[in-house]
Design a protein around this motif. Structure first.
Motif: not given
Lengths: 735, 191
Positions: B142, B140, B158, B145-152
């Motif tokens: 950086s 990815v 990871l 793109e972000f890590i959508d922590t609420r949608q994992l």
């Protein structure tokens, strides 16, 4: 590989005997001094040095080689996954540059806005632009005009599905087209098809909104960005979709999650001239103004007679913060009532505002529950504002009051099991608890609301012991970053009982729709806090207002008194009014004659009555749209109360008749002639929105996960090798 | 000239020492962390590996297919990543997604050999092992793109490190992400 090859070749040439004349004279003495030491062991030392340098060269090659091996492997497989990254894995700024121009005209209680969005295509391909944007929560959109070059195409209202089809057909046939649809009452999506390479297409949107009036201050807010919403529920799609470019996937509770969550980026991540807005306000208040101010931006104000023109001092503003404008009449001249009338399409429309006077205070002991949102979206400036607001709330507690503090993110957590007396000890505990609050995690509001509203219920038995009746109130502090508003309103209605819910909007771009509606369903009022410097004024007013509602059981009687008149006046059941709040009523089918009488009950039990002469009505514009929007809202409310599907047909009919945007109608504008020949491809560009100022992204950035070790080792080895080479060169030159 | 040469030698040698110090520190720190981890498990509290450390071990990550294991630290600030991979998120309770980031030059260098289907094991402080299986690996950017922590999804692990693995540039934008999904919880306490 090539690099190291050159290096070794280079080093090899350095080892060759160089001509003595090349050496600068000043160093001869030094080397000759050193000469006696090494003269004896010269051949051995030299061979050692040669060996060392060879080894260094080999080591260097080992370190440098992967650098070049890696360059060829590339990162092809990342294509498509990334939102703004092209097939070669390179970062690309969106090809479309977005400009916004707000022209707001305020006349009386209605502000009419013309919002022009320009999409400038900086690429050499045809583009389709998609942009999700907020509008004021009370906005009624009534017009769409698209401008391509010299041509102007006026849009029309169509039922939502139909508008979508019209747009898609036009897009696929290569014609210019634009559409705007409503996702949430304050969130809209605009799509613009076939923007030619290097050209600009502008989309003009007309909307009107009601000016806020409270405590003698008029207020208008222009949202420019949206706070990323939290989507409760399980994802509907099972793939790893939620990675893709930051767009959330539909969940069981928020089926439209993907259309209300655009990619949110920092200001630095868009083009320098993108996402900037110019604003211009023309205020014709109808009465002399003492002050025009803004808690959010610096203003440049000009006065011309009774009309005030306001612009941001900085010129264009960055679209990462709501623009809030307040204006205030001279003290003692604040309007206590106002009536506006309009005749449209053969019907009379009237808008009336009445401000009840100040009531004497009879303070009852209270039971106050503070609910504070500590979810990830509150991180940064917002949580500091919320903590500060909560500390202020705690200060308003008097001995004899009960209180509790509940924080929630993915789960709610209460300070006390049930509301406790406001003793110094308990207050100190609460202050400490509040000061420790950190923002992290999801925004699961439903359990928090249940906890806040039900804990009151549990306390009833215990409360019966002390006979004094208590006013039960919940203060809800949040940025409203949720996608499932509708379900929450239903829950508030069910669980409320005899309590009141007050909302405090936190942050630079809160979800004002949620705040307003939650307070309405909770029979309370809503307050927005702009930043830390602006926190005390609005909150002080809120906490004063909360002490007692000024007017309850309000009844409004329009002249004529027919049943149809009662049905056509909105809001149909006016809620209770708090200190400084005006009562607003809009009606259809009543001519500007006769008297409007308003009555209600004062906190002491006394009756309050006021009548308004309708013949004094000033002429206004846009009243019919305000009326239609209120009517649509009331139809939607009714459906929610009865837990039924709203009357889609009636709403569509009403919206089309008044040319309004609604949940079931969209605007679409289509050019007659095709512009793009169908051989050239059309690329879609989802424009990002800016992260609200001061907030931290709920999305985590990838951390920096490499050390400088390989670089340092390579540099060190290279340097050492160079040293050996130079030393040997010197030695050969001056044996 | 010789003074110049001396300066060059000294600076190059310093660079080299610093460069070699980083991997050395990474190896030595892991040894100390092993001790601290054992102590954490025994006492069931966060115990610092050395008195002035600003981080502490929170988990043990094992890659049975590669025959490698390491102690995971709390937080991902630059200093702590030098000693071991850091846990960015998760670990509160048995459920919830876990994100671990590590340096590509030291601890997370083996990540490039992980393939879908490989097993990963994560031991929490109470000694229980959670087993994961590599679901996919990807690269990815950086910056975009972000890590959508609420949608994992809750059962996700990871592993994040820098990419490309052999790059000299410590500030590159690309990241290598290994996504693993948990298998049934292995309740047998590890040794």
């Amino acid at each position: 590989m090539m690099f190291s090859a050159i290096l070794s070749k280079h080093s090899a040439s350095l080892f060759c005997p160089a001509s003595p004349s090349m050496a600068p004279h000043g160093y001869r003495r030094v080397s000759s001094q050193m000469g006696w030491l090494s003269a004896r062991r010269k051949p051995r030392v030299q061979s050692i040095m040669e060996g060392v340098s060879l080894w260094l060269a080999v080591l260097l090659m080992l370190f440098v080689q992967p650098l070049y091996a890696e360059a060829s492997t590339g990162s092809e497989d990342s294509a498509g996954v990334l939102h703004f990254v092209n097939a070669k894995g390179q970062w690309q700024e969106p090809a479309l540059v977005l400009g916004s121009d707000f022209d707001v005209r305020v006349s009386g209680l209605i502000a009419d806005s013309r919002l022009v969005r320009t999409f400038r295509n900086t690429s050499d391909q045809w583009r389709e632009g998609v942009f999700v944007f907020p509008l004021p929560e009370t906005a009624s959109v009534y017009g769409l005009t698209m401008k391509v070059g010299e041509r102007t195409i006026v849009g029309e209202v169509q039922p939502r599905e139909e508008a979508k089809k019209t747009y898609e057909k036009a897009r696929d046939s290569g014609r210019h087209a634009a559409t705007v649809e409503q996702q949430q009452p304050n969130l809209f999506t605009t799509r613009v098809a076939n923007i030619p390479p290097g050209a600009t297409v502008s989309v003009e949107l007309n909307y009107q909104q009601l000016v806020g009036y409270q405590d003698g201050i008029f207020e208008l807010s222009v949202p420019t960005t949206l706070i990323p919403r939290y989507m409760p529920g399980e994802p509907l799609a099972t793939s790893s979709q939620q990675w893709k470019g930051g767009w959330a996937v539909p969940t069981t509770e928020v089926p439209d999650a993907d259309s209300i969550s655009p990619f949110t980026v920092d200001v630095a991540d868009v083009a320098v001239d993108s996402h900037r807005a110019s604003l211009r306000f023309t205020i014709d208040a109808g009465l002399p103004l003492a002050q025009v101010s803004s808690p959010s931006h610096q203003l440049a104000t000009e006065q011309d007679g009774g009309v005030v023109t306001v612009k941001p001092q900085a010129g264009n503003i960055v679209m990462n913060r709501d623009f809030v404008l307040r204006w205030q009449p001279f003290a003692g001249q604040e309007p206590g009532a106002a009536v506006f009338q309009q005749r449209w399409d053969g019907e009379d429309y009237l808008l009336a505002m009445v401000v009840p006077g100040r009531a004497g205070k009879t303070r009852l002991p209270r039971e106050l529950t503070f609910v504070i949102d500590t979810s990830g979206s509150m991180a940064g400036e917002s949580i500091r504002q919320a903590r500060e607001a909560l500390q202020m709330g705690l200060e308003t507690l008097a001995p004899g009051d009960r209180f509790n503090v509940i924080q929630f993110n993915s789960q709610p957590h209460a300070l006390f099991v049930q509301p406790e007396m406001a003793t110094p000890n308990n207050l100190a505990r609460a202050r400490h608890y509040v000061s420790q609050l950190q923002a992290d995690g999801g925004t699961e509001m439903a359990p928090a609301l249940t906890m806040a509203l039900q804990s009151h219920g549990r306390g009833v038995g215990e409360l019966a012991e002390d006979a004094s009746p208590r006013v039960r109130q919940v203060v809800f502090m949040t940025d409203g970053a949720v996608g499932n508003e509708s379900a929450l309103f239903g829950q508030i209605r069910r669980q409320l009982g005899d309590q009141r819910l007050f909302t405090v909007a936190i942050g630079s771009a809160p979800n004002r729709h949620f705040m307003r509606e939650a307070a309405r369903w909770g029979r309370g009022s809503y307050t927005a806090v702009q930043d830390l410097a602006d926190i005390s004024g609005p909150l002080a007013r809120l906490f004063t207002a909360m002490e007692a509602p000024v007017l309850t059981d309000i009844e409004v009687n329009w002249p004529g008194q027919s049943v149809s008149t009662q049905d056509d006046s909105f809001p149909q059941r006016p809620g209770d009014l708090f200190q400084g709040e005006p009562l607003l009523q809009v009606v259809r089918g009543v001519p500007a004659a006769g008297e409007l009488s308003v009555s209600g009950r004062l906190p002491g039990g006394g009756k309050w009555q006021q009548s308004l002469d309708l013949q004094q009505a000033a002429s206004g514009t846009g009243l019919h749209r305000y009326w239609a929007r209120e009517k649509i809202n009331s139809l939607l409310d009714e459906a929610r109360v009865q837990a039924q599907e709203p009357d889609k047909e009636q709403i569509t009919r009403l919206a089309v008749e008044h040319s309004l945007m609604s949940p079931y109608t969209s605007f679409v504008a289509v050019d007659a002639t095709p512009a793009r020949d169908l051989e050239s491809a059309l690329l879609k560009d989802n424009l990002p929105t800016l992260l609200p100022a001061g907030s931290q992204s709920g999305m985590t950035r990838y951390p920096q996960t490499a050390t400088a070790a390989p670089l340092l080792v390579a540099l060190g080895l290279f340097g050492l090798m160079l040293c050996v080479a130079i030393a040997m060169m010197q030695r050969r030159a001056y044996p | 000239m010789s003074r110049l040469l001396l300066l060059l030698i000294t600076s190059s040698a310093t660079l080299l020492v610093f460069g070699l110090w980083i991997p050395l520190k990474a190896v030595v720190a892991q040894e100390l962390l092993e001790i601290a981890w054992a102590e954490s498990q025994a006492r069931q509290t966060a115990s610092r590996p050395w008195p002035w450390a600003d981080t502490w071990p929170v988990a043990k990550l094992s890659m049975p297919d590669l025959g490698d294991s390491m102690i995971v630290l709390a937080g991902v600030h630059g200093e702590s990543l030098a000693f071991g991979p850091g846990q960015m998120m998760g670990g509160r309770g048995p459920q919830g997604a876990v994100i671990i980031a590590g340096h590509r030059d030291t601890h997370f260098r083996p990540l490039k050999y992980l393939e879908p289907g490989n097993e990963l094991r994560l031991q929490s402080r109470d000694g229980s092992w959670q087993s994961y299986r590599v679901h996919e690996t990807r690269i990815v950017d950086s910056r975009s793109e972000f890590i959508d922590t609420r949608q994992l999804p809750e059962d996700t692990l990871l592993l994040v490190t820098c990419y490309p693995f052999d790059s000299m540039d410590p500030g590159g934008p690309l990241r290598y992400v290994v996504e693993a999904r948990s298998q049934q919880t292995d309740t047998v306490a590890g040794l």
